[in-house]
Design an enzyme around this catalytic site. Structure first.
Site, PDB file in Angstrom:
ATOM      1  CG  HIS A 105      -1.925  -1.000   1.189  1.00 60.17           C
ATOM      2  ND1 HIS A 105      -3.055  -0.756   1.879  1.00 60.17           N
ATOM      3  CD2 HIS A 105      -2.174  -2.334   0.445  1.00 60.17           C
ATOM      4  CE1 HIS A 105      -3.802  -1.763   1.810  1.00 60.17           C
ATOM      5  NE2 HIS A 105      -3.468  -2.697   0.855  1.00 60.17           N
ATOM      6  CD  GLU A 121      -1.893   4.213   3.426  1.00 55.43           C
ATOM      7  OE1 GLU A 121      -2.893   4.660   3.715  1.00 55.43           O
ATOM      8  OE2 GLU A 121      -1.635   3.439   2.432  1.00 55.43           O
ATOM      9  CB  CYS A 159      -6.813  -0.375   5.562  1.00 56.19           C
ATOM     10  SG  CYS A 159      -5.053  -0.854   5.190  1.00 56.19           S
ATOM     11  CB  CYS A 215      -1.825   1.740   6.033  1.00 61.24           C
ATOM     12  SG  CYS A 215      -1.747   0.764   4.401  1.00 61.24           S
TER      13      CYS A 215
END
Length: 165
Positions: free
Chosen positions: A60, A62, A90, A93
């Protein structure tokens, strides 16, 4: 930093995160972008979603930005740093943001299907020893629009494909 200066700095950094989101979209990844700034507001790392291209569910935006910042600083703790993300993180993260000891999280738009700061569910901060300052809505309209446009285009392409016989 005064509120007006912080607001301008936040917008500048979020624009950089939006550029990262556009890079993800160009790769047909969900367009989420992130940047991390140091205590002086300088960008020290960038990341965009890449789980499909990397065959890595943890790739992801992040996580990518955190990994790069930690390598650059040669420290897994990113004390005093701020992460800017186009979409609310999420759980995975958000947990990484907390583990990295980032000082602030600034995000653009809600993540209604996976947002862990309150949109879908709220992360249980209560008993944690690390406190994270969270700001939402920075360039929210632009962050929402890049996601909306991406999924609208995906649906349009799916509908326009001829049926296999």
């Amino acid at each position: 930093m005064e509120n007006e200066d912080r607001s301008k700095a936040d917008e500048r950094a979020m624009r950089a995160a939006l550029r990262q989101a556009a890079r993800a979209a160009a790769l047909d990844e969900v367009p989420v972008g992130a940047v991390i700034t140091d205590e002086a507001g300088r960008i020290i790392s960038r990341g965009h979603n890449q789980p499909i291209g990397k065959n890595d569910p943890t790739a992801h935006a992040e996580i990518e930005a955190i990994r790069k910042a930690a390598r650059k600083r040669r420290n897994y703790r990113l004390n005093g740093c701020t992460i800017y993300v186009t979409v609310e993180p999420c759980y995975m993260c958000l947990a990484a943001i907390i583990q990295a000891r980032l000082k602030r999280l600034v995000y653009g738009t809600e993540g209604p299907k996976s947002g862990a700061t309150g949109s879908l569910t709220a992360f249980p901060f209560g008993k944690m020893n690390h406190r994270l300052n969270i700001s939402a809505g920075v360039l929210g309209g632009e962050c929402r629009e890049i996601i909306r446009r991406f999924f609208s285009e995906k649906r349009r392409r799916k509908i326009s494909k001829p049926a296999k016989i």
